[in-house]
Design a protein around this motif. Structure first.
Motif, short mmCIF file in Angstrom:
data_model
loop_
_atom_site.label_atom_id
_atom_site.label_comp_id
_atom_site.label_asym_id
_atom_site.label_seq_id
_atom_site.Cartn_x
_atom_site.Cartn_y
_atom_site.Cartn_z
N ASN A 43 33.79 22.99 -5.36
CA ASN A 43 34.37 21.71 -4.99
C ASN A 43 33.57 20.58 -5.64
O ASN A 43 32.40 20.76 -5.99
CB ASN A 43 34.35 21.55 -3.46
CG ASN A 43 35.41 20.60 -2.94
OD1 ASN A 43 36.04 19.86 -3.70
ND2 ASN A 43 35.62 20.63 -1.63
N GLY A 44 34.19 19.42 -5.79
CA GLY A 44 33.49 18.29 -6.37
C GLY A 44 34.30 17.03 -6.33
O GLY A 44 35.48 17.03 -5.97
N ASN A 118 35.85 16.68 -0.56
CA ASN A 118 35.31 16.93 -1.90
C ASN A 118 33.96 17.62 -1.95
O ASN A 118 33.39 17.77 -3.02
CB ASN A 118 35.19 15.59 -2.65
CG ASN A 118 34.12 14.68 -2.08
OD1 ASN A 118 33.37 15.04 -1.17
ND2 ASN A 118 34.04 13.46 -2.60
N THR A 119 33.42 18.07 -0.80
CA THR A 119 31.99 18.40 -0.78
C THR A 119 31.70 19.89 -0.88
O THR A 119 30.88 20.31 -1.69
CB THR A 119 31.35 17.83 0.49
OG1 THR A 119 31.70 16.46 0.64
CG2 THR A 119 29.84 17.95 0.42
N ALA A 120 32.32 20.69 -0.05
CA ALA A 120 31.95 22.10 0.01
C ALA A 120 33.16 22.93 0.43
O ALA A 120 34.27 22.41 0.60
CB ALA A 120 30.78 22.31 0.98
N LEU A 121 32.92 24.24 0.62
CA LEU A 121 33.97 25.18 0.98
C LEU A 121 33.41 26.19 1.96
O LEU A 121 32.22 26.50 1.95
CB LEU A 121 34.48 25.92 -0.27
CG LEU A 121 35.08 25.04 -1.37
CD1 LEU A 121 34.99 25.74 -2.72
CD2 LEU A 121 36.52 24.70 -1.05
N VAL A 122 34.29 26.71 2.82
CA VAL A 122 33.90 27.80 3.70
C VAL A 122 35.08 28.75 3.81
O VAL A 122 36.25 28.32 3.75
CB VAL A 122 33.47 27.29 5.10
CG1 VAL A 122 34.65 26.71 5.87
CG2 VAL A 122 32.79 28.39 5.91
N TRP A 123 34.78 30.04 3.95
CA TRP A 123 35.81 31.04 4.22
C TRP A 123 35.50 31.65 5.58
O TRP A 123 34.39 32.14 5.81
CB TRP A 123 35.81 32.13 3.15
CG TRP A 123 36.98 33.07 3.25
CD1 TRP A 123 38.18 32.98 2.59
CD2 TRP A 123 37.06 34.27 4.03
NE1 TRP A 123 38.99 34.03 2.93
CE2 TRP A 123 38.34 34.85 3.81
CE3 TRP A 123 36.19 34.91 4.91
CZ2 TRP A 123 38.75 36.02 4.43
CZ3 TRP A 123 36.59 36.09 5.54
CH2 TRP A 123 37.86 36.64 5.29
N HIS A 124 36.47 31.58 6.49
CA HIS A 124 36.24 32.11 7.82
C HIS A 124 37.56 32.51 8.44
O HIS A 124 38.57 31.79 8.32
CB HIS A 124 35.55 31.08 8.73
CG HIS A 124 35.17 31.63 10.06
ND1 HIS A 124 35.74 31.21 11.24
CD2 HIS A 124 34.25 32.58 10.41
CE1 HIS A 124 35.21 31.87 12.25
NE2 HIS A 124 34.29 32.71 11.78
N ALA A 125 37.58 33.68 9.09
CA ALA A 125 38.77 34.18 9.81
C ALA A 125 40.01 34.16 8.91
O ALA A 125 41.09 33.78 9.33
CB ALA A 125 39.00 33.36 11.08
#
Length: 466
Positions: A43-44, A118-125
Protein backbone atom coordinates in the motif's frame (compact mmCIF):
# COMPACT_ATOMS: atom_id res chain seq x y z
CA UNK A 1 -2.79 13.84 -15.96
CA UNK A 2 0.28 15.63 -14.60
CA UNK A 3 0.66 16.68 -10.98
CA UNK A 4 3.07 19.59 -10.70
CA UNK A 5 5.88 19.00 -8.25
CA UNK A 6 5.66 21.40 -5.34
CA UNK A 7 7.66 19.46 -2.78
CA UNK A 8 9.93 16.38 -2.61
CA UNK A 9 7.00 14.05 -1.99
CA UNK A 10 5.55 14.83 -5.43
CA UNK A 11 8.84 14.43 -7.30
CA UNK A 12 10.98 11.62 -8.69
CA UNK A 13 9.90 8.24 -7.29
CA UNK A 14 7.62 9.83 -4.69
CA UNK A 15 5.56 11.18 -7.59
CA UNK A 16 2.25 9.37 -8.14
CA UNK A 17 1.32 7.20 -11.10
CA UNK A 18 -2.12 7.59 -12.64
CA UNK A 19 -2.45 4.45 -14.76
CA UNK A 20 -3.90 1.22 -13.40
CA UNK A 21 -2.58 -1.76 -15.34
CA UNK A 22 -2.58 -5.55 -15.33
CA UNK A 23 0.47 -7.30 -16.78
CA UNK A 24 1.16 -11.02 -17.19
CA UNK A 25 4.36 -12.98 -17.82
CA UNK A 26 6.77 -10.50 -16.28
CA UNK A 27 10.49 -10.71 -16.98
CA UNK A 28 12.37 -12.47 -14.16
CA UNK A 29 16.11 -12.06 -13.63
CA UNK A 30 17.33 -15.08 -11.71
CA UNK A 31 14.78 -17.69 -10.70
CA UNK A 32 11.67 -17.46 -8.54
CA UNK A 33 11.72 -20.34 -6.05
CA UNK A 34 9.20 -23.02 -7.08
CA UNK A 35 7.77 -23.15 -3.54
CA UNK A 36 7.23 -19.36 -3.43
CA UNK A 37 3.55 -19.18 -4.31
CA UNK A 38 1.15 -16.39 -3.35
CA UNK A 39 0.85 -12.63 -3.73
CA UNK A 40 2.86 -9.68 -2.47
CA UNK A 41 0.78 -6.50 -2.05
CA UNK A 42 2.01 -3.11 -0.90
CA UNK A 43 0.00 0.00 0.00
CA UNK A 44 1.10 3.60 -0.44
CA UNK A 45 0.20 7.23 -0.96
CA UNK A 46 -0.77 8.19 -4.53
CA UNK A 47 -2.82 11.40 -4.99
CA UNK A 48 -5.11 11.24 -8.01
CA UNK A 49 -5.29 15.07 -8.36
CA UNK A 50 -3.03 18.04 -7.59
CA UNK A 51 -3.30 18.66 -3.84
CA UNK A 52 -4.86 21.66 -2.17
CA UNK A 53 -2.23 23.69 -0.30
CA UNK A 54 0.69 22.03 1.46
CA UNK A 55 1.08 18.34 0.71
CA UNK A 56 2.29 15.72 3.18
CA UNK A 57 3.40 12.27 2.05
CA UNK A 58 0.68 10.77 4.26
CA UNK A 59 -2.11 12.63 2.38
CA UNK A 60 -2.33 10.78 -0.93
CA UNK A 61 -5.03 8.32 -1.98
CA UNK A 62 -4.22 4.68 -1.31
CA UNK A 63 -2.84 2.67 -4.21
CA UNK A 64 -2.16 -1.05 -4.05
CA UNK A 65 0.64 -2.67 -6.06
CA UNK A 66 0.45 -6.46 -6.24
CA UNK A 67 2.70 -9.17 -7.70
CA UNK A 68 1.22 -12.65 -8.03
CA UNK A 69 3.83 -15.44 -8.02
CA UNK A 70 3.12 -19.04 -9.02
CA UNK A 71 5.16 -21.82 -10.65
CA UNK A 72 8.15 -19.54 -11.13
CA UNK A 73 6.11 -16.93 -13.04
CA UNK A 74 4.85 -13.49 -11.99
CA UNK A 75 2.12 -11.02 -12.90
CA UNK A 76 1.43 -7.47 -11.71
CA UNK A 77 -1.52 -5.18 -11.15
CA UNK A 78 -2.05 -1.85 -9.39
CA UNK A 79 -5.33 -0.33 -8.25
CA UNK A 80 -6.48 2.75 -6.35
CA UNK A 81 -8.35 2.01 -3.14
CA UNK A 82 -11.74 3.38 -4.12
CA UNK A 83 -12.83 4.98 -0.88
CA UNK A 84 -15.85 7.28 -0.74
CA UNK A 85 -13.50 10.26 -0.74
CA UNK A 86 -11.63 8.94 -3.77
CA UNK A 87 -14.87 8.50 -5.68
CA UNK A 88 -16.21 11.96 -4.75
CA UNK A 89 -13.02 13.61 -6.00
CA UNK A 90 -12.92 11.35 -9.06
CA UNK A 91 -16.43 12.41 -10.03
CA UNK A 92 -15.60 16.08 -9.39
CA UNK A 93 -12.36 15.87 -11.36
CA UNK A 94 -10.36 17.68 -8.68
CA UNK A 95 -9.16 17.53 -5.08
CA UNK A 96 -11.80 18.50 -2.52
CA UNK A 97 -9.97 17.79 0.74
CA UNK A 98 -6.78 19.50 1.86
CA UNK A 99 -4.10 17.58 3.76
CA UNK A 100 -2.90 17.32 7.32
CA UNK A 101 -0.56 20.32 7.04
CA UNK A 102 -3.51 22.59 6.27
CA UNK A 103 -6.18 23.80 8.77
CA UNK A 104 -9.15 21.44 9.28
CA UNK A 105 -12.15 21.81 6.95
CA UNK A 106 -15.19 21.75 9.28
CA UNK A 107 -17.38 23.32 6.57
CA UNK A 108 -16.50 20.85 3.82
CA UNK A 109 -19.92 19.56 2.67
CA UNK A 110 -18.47 16.07 2.20
CA UNK A 111 -16.93 15.87 5.67
CA UNK A 112 -13.95 17.35 7.46
CA UNK A 113 -11.46 14.71 6.32
CA UNK A 114 -10.96 11.93 3.78
CA UNK A 115 -10.18 8.33 4.67
CA UNK A 116 -7.40 7.62 2.18
CA UNK A 117 -6.80 3.94 3.13
CA UNK A 118 -3.17 4.34 2.09
CA UNK A 119 -1.01 3.02 4.92
CA UNK A 120 -0.98 -0.74 5.43
CA UNK A 121 -2.78 -4.04 4.87
CA UNK A 122 -4.01 -6.92 6.98
CA UNK A 123 -5.44 -10.34 6.13
CA UNK A 124 -7.78 -11.81 8.71
CA UNK A 125 -10.72 -14.26 8.69
CA UNK A 126 -10.56 -14.65 4.92
CA UNK A 127 -10.53 -10.92 4.14
CA UNK A 128 -7.73 -8.53 3.14
CA UNK A 129 -8.24 -4.92 4.23
CA UNK A 130 -6.53 -1.64 3.32
CA UNK A 131 -5.93 0.47 6.42
CA UNK A 132 -5.69 4.10 7.50
CA UNK A 133 -5.64 4.97 11.19
CA UNK A 134 -8.16 7.81 11.01
CA UNK A 135 -11.15 5.73 9.94
CA UNK A 136 -12.61 2.37 8.99
CA UNK A 137 -10.71 -0.28 7.01
CA UNK A 138 -11.62 -1.08 3.40
CA UNK A 139 -12.21 -4.64 2.21
CA UNK A 140 -10.19 -5.59 -0.88
CA UNK A 141 -10.91 -8.42 -3.32
CA UNK A 142 -8.06 -10.78 -4.16
CA UNK A 143 -6.22 -11.23 -6.42
CA UNK A 144 -7.55 -8.38 -8.61
CA UNK A 145 -7.25 -5.73 -5.82
CA UNK A 146 -10.69 -4.24 -6.49
CA UNK A 147 -12.25 -2.34 -3.58
CA UNK A 148 -15.31 -3.97 -2.02
CA UNK A 149 -16.01 -1.10 0.39
CA UNK A 150 -15.76 0.05 3.99
CA UNK A 151 -15.61 -2.76 6.56
CA UNK A 152 -17.37 -2.11 9.86
CA UNK A 153 -18.00 -5.58 11.34
CA UNK A 154 -21.73 -5.41 10.58
CA UNK A 155 -21.92 -1.91 12.03
CA UNK A 156 -20.22 -2.82 15.31
CA UNK A 157 -17.06 -0.79 14.61
CA UNK A 158 -17.53 2.52 16.44
CA UNK A 159 -13.93 3.77 16.45
CA UNK A 160 -11.08 4.39 14.07
CA UNK A 161 -8.95 1.38 13.14
CA UNK A 162 -5.17 1.38 13.50
CA UNK A 163 -2.97 0.87 10.46
CA UNK A 164 -1.11 -1.80 12.45
CA UNK A 165 -3.45 -4.44 13.91
CA UNK A 166 -1.84 -7.60 15.25
CA UNK A 167 -2.94 -11.14 14.42
CA UNK A 168 -1.95 -13.83 16.91
CA UNK A 169 -0.54 -16.72 14.82
CA UNK A 170 -1.60 -19.28 17.44
CA UNK A 171 -5.13 -18.24 18.44
CA UNK A 172 -6.02 -16.43 15.21
CA UNK A 173 -7.37 -13.45 17.19
CA UNK A 174 -6.77 -9.94 15.88
CA UNK A 175 -6.14 -7.03 18.22
CA UNK A 176 -6.53 -3.43 17.11
CA UNK A 177 -7.16 0.05 18.52
CA UNK A 178 -8.45 3.38 17.33
CA UNK A 179 -7.36 6.73 18.67
CA UNK A 180 -9.28 9.98 18.96
CA UNK A 181 -7.80 13.45 19.28
CA UNK A 182 -10.52 15.90 20.29
CA UNK A 183 -12.31 14.19 23.18
CA UNK A 184 -11.88 11.21 25.52
CA UNK A 185 -11.72 8.30 25.45
CA UNK A 186 -8.60 8.99 23.42
CA UNK A 187 -8.08 5.27 22.70
CA UNK A 188 -10.48 2.36 22.19
CA UNK A 189 -9.07 -1.18 22.23
CA UNK A 190 -10.73 -4.09 20.42
CA UNK A 191 -10.34 -7.84 19.98
CA UNK A 192 -11.67 -9.78 16.97
CA UNK A 193 -12.11 -13.56 17.07
CA UNK A 194 -10.36 -15.88 14.62
CA UNK A 195 -13.70 -16.18 12.83
CA UNK A 196 -13.94 -12.40 12.36
CA UNK A 197 -16.41 -11.48 15.13
CA UNK A 198 -15.75 -8.25 17.04
CA UNK A 199 -15.61 -9.57 20.62
CA UNK A 200 -14.93 -6.44 22.67
CA UNK A 201 -14.18 -2.73 22.47
CA UNK A 202 -13.05 -1.00 25.67
CA UNK A 203 -11.81 2.55 26.37
CA UNK A 204 -8.23 3.22 27.44
CA UNK A 205 -7.77 6.42 29.45
CA UNK A 206 -5.06 8.87 28.37
CA UNK A 207 -4.49 12.38 29.77
CA UNK A 208 -4.36 13.98 26.30
CA UNK A 209 -4.79 12.95 22.68
CA UNK A 210 -1.63 11.56 21.07
CA UNK A 211 -0.68 10.17 17.69
CA UNK A 212 -0.49 6.45 18.44
CA UNK A 213 0.59 4.86 15.17
CA UNK A 214 1.46 1.35 16.34
CA UNK A 215 1.31 -1.00 19.33
CA UNK A 216 2.42 -4.55 20.11
CA UNK A 217 1.16 -7.85 21.48
CA UNK A 218 2.63 -10.75 23.40
CA UNK A 219 1.07 -14.12 24.10
CA UNK A 220 -1.01 -12.66 26.95
CA UNK A 221 -0.74 -8.85 26.73
CA UNK A 222 -1.24 -5.83 24.51
CA UNK A 223 1.15 -2.87 24.80
CA UNK A 224 0.01 0.72 24.17
CA UNK A 225 2.33 3.64 23.44
CA UNK A 226 1.38 6.93 25.11
CA UNK A 227 4.21 9.00 23.66
CA UNK A 228 4.73 12.77 23.77
CA UNK A 229 3.61 13.54 20.19
CA UNK A 230 0.49 15.26 21.50
CA UNK A 231 -2.52 16.93 19.91
CA UNK A 232 -3.75 20.07 21.70
CA UNK A 233 -6.43 22.16 19.96
CA UNK A 234 -5.57 25.16 22.14
CA UNK A 235 -2.22 25.38 20.34
CA UNK A 236 -4.04 25.96 17.06
CA UNK A 237 -5.82 28.94 18.62
CA UNK A 238 -2.39 30.44 19.36
CA UNK A 239 -1.26 29.88 15.77
CA UNK A 240 0.93 26.92 16.71
CA UNK A 241 0.80 23.37 15.31
CA UNK A 242 -1.86 21.21 16.93
CA UNK A 243 0.62 18.29 16.87
CA UNK A 244 3.87 18.88 18.73
CA UNK A 245 6.51 16.71 20.33
CA UNK A 246 6.67 17.65 24.01
CA UNK A 247 10.24 16.80 24.96
CA UNK A 248 9.60 17.43 28.66
CA UNK A 249 6.90 14.74 28.79
CA UNK A 250 7.80 11.11 29.57
CA UNK A 251 6.98 8.20 27.34
CA UNK A 252 4.40 5.86 28.85
CA UNK A 253 3.90 2.21 27.96
CA UNK A 254 0.60 0.62 28.99
CA UNK A 255 0.50 -3.17 29.36
CA UNK A 256 -2.96 -4.73 29.55
CA UNK A 257 -4.07 -8.38 29.54
CA UNK A 258 -5.35 -9.28 26.08
CA UNK A 259 -8.99 -9.44 27.17
CA UNK A 260 -8.56 -6.81 29.89
CA UNK A 261 -9.68 -3.19 30.04
CA UNK A 262 -8.64 0.15 31.51
CA UNK A 263 -8.98 -1.18 35.07
CA UNK A 264 -6.32 -3.83 34.42
CA UNK A 265 -3.77 -1.74 32.50
CA UNK A 266 -0.38 -1.01 34.06
CA UNK A 267 1.70 1.98 32.98
CA UNK A 268 5.50 2.20 32.81
CA UNK A 269 7.47 5.40 32.19
CA UNK A 270 10.64 5.90 30.20
CA UNK A 271 12.58 8.68 28.48
CA UNK A 272 10.72 10.87 25.96
CA UNK A 273 10.75 9.42 22.45
CA UNK A 274 8.53 8.52 19.54
CA UNK A 275 7.94 5.11 17.99
CA UNK A 276 6.52 4.82 14.50
CA UNK A 277 6.74 1.04 14.32
CA UNK A 278 7.18 -1.90 16.66
CA UNK A 279 9.01 -5.03 15.56
CA UNK A 280 7.70 -7.50 18.13
CA UNK A 281 7.11 -8.10 21.83
CA UNK A 282 7.22 -11.17 24.06
CA UNK A 283 7.20 -12.37 27.65
CA UNK A 284 10.35 -13.54 29.42
CA UNK A 285 10.11 -14.44 33.10
CA UNK A 286 8.69 -11.46 35.00
CA UNK A 287 9.36 -9.15 32.06
CA UNK A 288 7.49 -8.00 28.99
CA UNK A 289 10.03 -7.21 26.27
CA UNK A 290 9.35 -4.74 23.45
CA UNK A 291 11.42 -4.29 20.28
CA UNK A 292 10.75 -1.14 18.26
CA UNK A 293 12.36 1.62 16.20
CA UNK A 294 12.82 4.71 18.38
CA UNK A 295 13.41 8.36 17.52
CA UNK A 296 14.48 10.91 20.14
CA UNK A 297 12.01 13.48 18.78
CA UNK A 298 9.91 14.15 15.69
CA UNK A 299 8.51 17.03 13.64
CA UNK A 300 6.67 14.70 11.25
CA UNK A 301 3.33 16.57 11.38
CA UNK A 302 4.72 20.09 11.60
CA UNK A 303 5.28 22.26 8.54
CA UNK A 304 7.77 25.10 8.17
CA UNK A 305 9.71 23.93 11.23
CA UNK A 306 13.48 24.17 11.15
CA UNK A 307 15.21 21.43 13.06
CA UNK A 308 18.03 22.35 15.38
CA UNK A 309 21.40 20.72 14.92
CA UNK A 310 20.93 18.85 18.19
CA UNK A 311 17.64 17.21 17.17
CA UNK A 312 17.94 13.60 16.10
CA UNK A 313 14.95 12.22 14.22
CA UNK A 314 16.74 9.16 12.84
CA UNK A 315 15.18 5.91 14.09
CA UNK A 316 17.19 3.14 15.70
CA UNK A 317 16.19 -0.31 16.85
CA UNK A 318 15.72 -0.41 20.64
CA UNK A 319 14.68 -2.92 23.29
CA UNK A 320 12.63 -2.13 26.39
CA UNK A 321 12.21 -4.49 29.33
CA UNK A 322 9.24 -3.88 31.64
CA UNK A 323 9.37 -5.84 34.87
CA UNK A 324 5.82 -6.68 35.93
CA UNK A 325 7.01 -7.66 39.39
CA UNK A 326 9.22 -4.71 40.35
CA UNK A 327 7.99 -1.99 37.97
CA UNK A 328 11.53 -1.42 36.66
CA UNK A 329 12.13 -0.31 33.06
CA UNK A 330 15.30 -0.89 31.06
CA UNK A 331 15.90 0.66 27.65
CA UNK A 332 18.81 -0.02 25.28
CA UNK A 333 19.77 0.61 21.67
CA UNK A 334 20.42 -2.57 19.70
CA UNK A 335 21.93 -1.18 16.50
CA UNK A 336 23.53 2.17 15.70
CA UNK A 337 22.44 1.97 12.04
CA UNK A 338 19.44 4.12 11.25
CA UNK A 339 16.50 1.98 10.17
CA UNK A 340 12.73 1.59 10.39
CA UNK A 341 9.83 -0.40 8.88
CA UNK A 342 10.63 -3.42 11.10
CA UNK A 343 9.29 -6.88 10.29
CA UNK A 344 9.51 -10.32 11.82
CA UNK A 345 8.54 -13.87 10.88
CA UNK A 346 4.87 -13.40 11.70
CA UNK A 347 4.42 -17.08 12.49
CA UNK A 348 6.15 -16.08 15.74
CA UNK A 349 4.50 -12.72 16.39
CA UNK A 350 4.13 -12.11 20.12
CA UNK A 351 6.75 -14.75 20.92
CA UNK A 352 10.52 -14.43 21.32
CA UNK A 353 12.35 -14.54 18.01
CA UNK A 354 16.01 -14.75 17.15
CA UNK A 355 15.73 -12.54 14.06
CA UNK A 356 14.18 -9.27 12.97
CA UNK A 357 14.42 -7.23 9.77
CA UNK A 358 14.48 -3.46 9.25
CA UNK A 359 14.80 -1.16 6.25
CA UNK A 360 18.14 0.70 6.29
CA UNK A 361 17.85 4.48 5.98
CA UNK A 362 20.26 6.71 4.07
CA UNK A 363 21.49 10.01 5.46
CA UNK A 364 19.15 12.10 3.30
CA UNK A 365 16.58 14.76 4.14
CA UNK A 366 13.79 12.52 2.85
CA UNK A 367 13.27 8.85 3.75
CA UNK A 368 15.23 6.69 1.33
CA UNK A 369 16.03 3.07 2.15
CA UNK A 370 19.10 1.56 0.50
CA UNK A 371 19.03 -1.90 2.03
CA UNK A 372 17.61 -4.41 4.49
CA UNK A 373 19.22 -5.23 7.85
CA UNK A 374 18.87 -8.70 9.38
CA UNK A 375 19.26 -8.47 13.17
CA UNK A 376 20.38 -11.53 15.14
CA UNK A 377 19.21 -10.94 18.70
CA UNK A 378 21.07 -13.98 20.00
CA UNK A 379 24.51 -12.86 18.84
CA UNK A 380 23.84 -9.11 18.86
CA UNK A 381 25.18 -8.90 15.31
CA UNK A 382 23.56 -7.83 12.06
CA UNK A 383 23.99 -8.33 8.33
CA UNK A 384 22.85 -6.03 5.53
CA UNK A 385 21.56 -6.61 2.03
CA UNK A 386 22.35 -3.52 -0.05
CA UNK A 387 20.21 -2.72 -3.08
CA UNK A 388 23.07 -1.11 -5.02
CA UNK A 389 24.10 2.34 -6.20
CA UNK A 390 21.13 4.61 -6.90
CA UNK A 391 18.67 1.87 -5.94
CA UNK A 392 16.20 2.34 -3.10
CA UNK A 393 13.48 0.15 -1.65
CA UNK A 394 11.23 0.01 1.38
CA UNK A 395 9.83 -2.35 3.94
CA UNK A 396 10.92 -5.95 3.35
CA UNK A 397 8.25 -8.52 4.15
CA UNK A 398 9.42 -11.90 5.45
CA UNK A 399 7.84 -14.86 3.64
CA UNK A 400 8.44 -18.24 5.34
CA UNK A 401 9.33 -21.17 3.14
CA UNK A 402 6.59 -23.85 3.28
CA UNK A 403 7.55 -26.55 5.79
CA UNK A 404 10.49 -24.46 7.05
CA UNK A 405 12.18 -25.72 10.21
CA UNK A 406 14.38 -22.67 10.86
CA UNK A 407 12.99 -19.27 11.82
CA UNK A 408 14.83 -17.48 9.02
CA UNK A 409 14.17 -20.09 6.33
CA UNK A 410 12.33 -17.97 3.79
CA UNK A 411 12.59 -14.84 1.69
CA UNK A 412 12.59 -11.07 2.12
CA UNK A 413 10.51 -9.29 -0.53
CA UNK A 414 10.29 -5.60 -1.39
CA UNK A 415 9.94 -3.21 -4.32
CA UNK A 416 13.16 -1.49 -5.43
CA UNK A 417 13.45 1.59 -7.64
CA UNK A 418 16.47 2.18 -9.87
CA UNK A 419 17.17 5.90 -10.34
CA UNK A 420 19.38 5.43 -13.41
CA UNK A 421 16.82 3.44 -15.42
CA UNK A 422 13.76 5.07 -13.80
CA UNK A 423 12.30 1.59 -13.35
CA UNK A 424 11.01 -0.62 -10.57
CA UNK A 425 11.32 -4.29 -9.73
CA UNK A 426 10.30 -6.78 -7.07
CA UNK A 427 13.38 -8.13 -5.31
CA UNK A 428 13.42 -11.55 -3.62
CA UNK A 429 16.28 -12.15 -1.16
CA UNK A 430 17.17 -15.40 0.59
CA UNK A 431 16.69 -14.51 4.28
CA UNK A 432 19.32 -17.08 5.31
CA UNK A 433 21.87 -15.35 3.05
CA UNK A 434 20.95 -11.67 3.11
CA UNK A 435 24.37 -10.46 1.96
CA UNK A 436 24.11 -12.51 -1.23
CA UNK A 437 22.63 -11.47 -4.54
CA UNK A 438 18.82 -11.61 -4.85
CA UNK A 439 17.53 -15.01 -5.90
CA UNK A 440 15.12 -13.24 -8.24
CA UNK A 441 14.30 -9.77 -9.59
CA UNK A 442 10.87 -9.33 -11.18
CA UNK A 443 10.82 -6.40 -13.62
CA UNK A 444 7.67 -4.29 -13.13
CA UNK A 445 6.30 -2.75 -16.38
CA UNK A 446 5.67 0.64 -14.80
CA UNK A 447 7.27 2.68 -12.03
CA UNK A 448 6.18 1.79 -8.48
CA UNK A 449 6.36 4.91 -6.27
CA UNK A 450 7.83 4.64 -2.79
CA UNK A 451 5.14 3.54 -0.38
CA UNK A 452 4.46 2.29 3.10
CA UNK A 453 3.58 -1.24 4.22
CA UNK A 454 3.16 -4.57 2.48
CA UNK A 455 1.81 -8.05 3.08
CA UNK A 456 2.32 -11.56 1.74
CA UNK A 457 -0.86 -13.49 0.98
CA UNK A 458 -0.11 -17.21 0.77
CA UNK A 459 -1.65 -19.55 -1.78
CA UNK A 460 -3.78 -21.06 0.98
CA UNK A 461 -5.06 -17.61 2.02
CA UNK A 462 -5.79 -16.66 -1.59
CA UNK A 463 -7.89 -19.81 -1.93
CA UNK A 464 -10.22 -18.80 0.92
CA UNK A 465 -10.16 -15.01 0.49
CA UNK A 466 -13.42 -13.18 -0.03
Amino acid sequence: MVISAVNPYLEENFAPVSTEITAEKLTVIGELPPTLSGMFVRNGSNPQFPPIGKYHWFDGDGMLHGVRISNGKASYCNRFVRTKGYQIEHDAGRAIWSGMLEPPQPNNPYGAFKNVANTALVWHAGQMMALWEGGEPHAIKLPDLDTIGGYTYSGQLKSAFTAHPKVDPVTGEMMFFGYSLFAPPFVKYSVVSAEGDLLQTVPIDLPVGVMMHDFAITEHYSIFLDLPLTFRPERMQRGQPAFMFESDRSSRFGIVPRHGDNSSIRWFESSPCYIYHTLNAYEEGDEVVLLACRVASTTVLMSDVKKSETEDESPHLYRWRFNLKTGAVREEMLDDASSDFPRVNENLLGRKTRYGYTAKLTASAIPLFDGVIKHDFSSGKSETHTFGHGRYGGEAVFVPRPDATNEDDGWLITFVYDEESNSSELVVVNAEDVTGEPVARVIIPQRVPYGFHGIWISEEQLAVSV
